[in-house]
Design an enzyme around this catalytic site. Sequence first.
Site, PDB file in Angstrom:
ATOM      1  N   CYS A  72     -18.308 -20.502  34.489  1.00  0.00           N
ATOM      2  CA  CYS A  72     -17.124 -21.107  33.871  1.00  0.00           C
ATOM      3  C   CYS A  72     -17.291 -22.605  34.012  1.00  0.00           C
ATOM      4  O   CYS A  72     -18.365 -23.077  34.325  1.00  0.00           O
ATOM      5  CB  CYS A  72     -15.834 -20.600  34.497  1.00  0.00           C
ATOM      6  SG  CYS A  72     -15.488 -21.251  36.127  1.00  0.00           S
ATOM      7  N   SER A  73     -16.231 -23.365  33.822  1.00  0.00           N
ATOM      8  CA  SER A  73     -16.397 -24.808  33.810  1.00  0.00           C
ATOM      9  C   SER A  73     -16.772 -25.355  35.183  1.00  0.00           C
ATOM     10  O   SER A  73     -17.741 -26.078  35.328  1.00  0.00           O
ATOM     11  CB  SER A  73     -15.127 -25.474  33.298  1.00  0.00           C
ATOM     12  OG  SER A  73     -15.334 -26.840  33.180  1.00  0.00           O
TER      13      SER A  73
END
Lengths: 101, 420
Positions: free
Chosen positions: A7-8
């Site tokens: 994810c980020s």
Amino acid sequence: MKVLIVCSGGMSSAIVVKAIEKEAARQDIKITVKAVGTGEVEDELKNGWGLLLVAPQVRHRLDELKAKAGTCEIPVALIPPQGYTPFGGAMVLDEILKHMV
Amino acid sequence: MYKLFELLEKYLIPVMTKLSEQRHLQAIRDGIISTIPLIIVGSFFMIIAFPPVPALAALVKPYAAEILLPFRMTMGLMALYACHSIGYHLAKSYRLDGVAGGLLAMAAFLLTSVPVNTGEQGLALLMSNLGGGGMFVAILMALFAVEVLRFAKERKLTIRMPEGVPDSVARSFEALIPAALILPLVWLVRDVAGFDIQHFVMSLFQPLVLAGNSLVGILVPIVLITLLWATGIHGDSVVGTVARPIWLVLLDQNIAAAASGQPIPNIGPEPFFQWFVWIGGSGATIGLVLLMLVSRSPYLRSVGKATLLPGICNINEPVIFGVPVMLNPLLFVPFLVGPVVVGTLTYFAMSLELVTKPYILVPWTLPGPIGAYLATGGDWRASVLVIINIIIVTGIYFPFFRAYEQKLMKEAETTREDLT
């Protein structure tokens, strides 16, 4: 089966990792899941993962992540948005099992 | 409303995707993010040197200059660190030697400064050029140096070692010719021609920095980030790619002013958004989580319970994908309007000096009121403002939340009827 989730920042996917681990334990499936951010994913991919799962909020970088995983010959799948929640364990595990052949 | 989501998918997202995948911007983003731990820990020494409790402040005052040294050597040299790590990341993206990229970038950047002769103590570099003020120069020089490195590699302008020489040794020679191109070039421009690169670049980017500090400059990122998140894309990371260098320059000016006892100039560095707007995560979803906790819909109540703790730590992907907020026309309105309203309110509260402007970078997973207190160097009014903002966004979410709740309950009822 070793599954890497990107994810980020590796923060929110940690929640999803917990959900998957819980569901896997319930179904008695052996699985290793780890969460990383997009910044670390390239290096982490070299550590022998069986599948790369991409969080929905970074799906705009899917092509780039596919290219990175491709050099290590790791298949890539997108986590459906509904699966990316604390209740999404079963849904994501199903997705993982699809790639377990 | 669905039409709007379609338009976003069609126009905004491809542009933003291109932007966040663009190689140089990506290197800038990753390079700057690598320096954040230094900035966070370094700026904590600001709080220690100027504690919010008056009695303590008086006690440490004589030692303030010494206490501030870790801050000065991290935040104060931010551009130098960023330059190295941008060079590293860009070189890596071209599959070139990362360390060579980082070092060449640093050398090119340092050459844009001219040391000052202090007489007996020898030459000294001015730190002001190596901190936030030099940020844009650092970025440009890093890109320049690595592009030269790539050019040399592509044109095979490298010194090849005979076989048998260890890889690491051979690689270190790869940077020899690029260095022989970069150093004289920068030197010719800066020192022989006397062209002040630092000054030129800074004045070139000054309008951007000014814009980043205006009400419009605050509302544009808020709207873009919420639009992206409304379609389920990580808005902060996309918008931050472009905005973060500007936010860091604003932050650096603030913290430098605070360290020298001057009034704090800027409203709009990143902690403004983090603590006063994105409470509970982007879209200020903490209001939505609070409403879900007391929802009549069992589903929403269970989502509320599961998302409360992450929400307090400003992690809201479970809210965005679980409720869901993503592609939800009812919740889209408060998701966009709430942050715009509290952002505007906070902007005016700070420009009227009712609340201290943020100048310290603290980890983003802290609960809102605590983070705001620390980010403003210990201003309790900042915490009060965060609580007021939470009440406002909860109120803005309320009618839309009720409508969505009713829709969900009606749907649950019809499926139950279908089953029987």
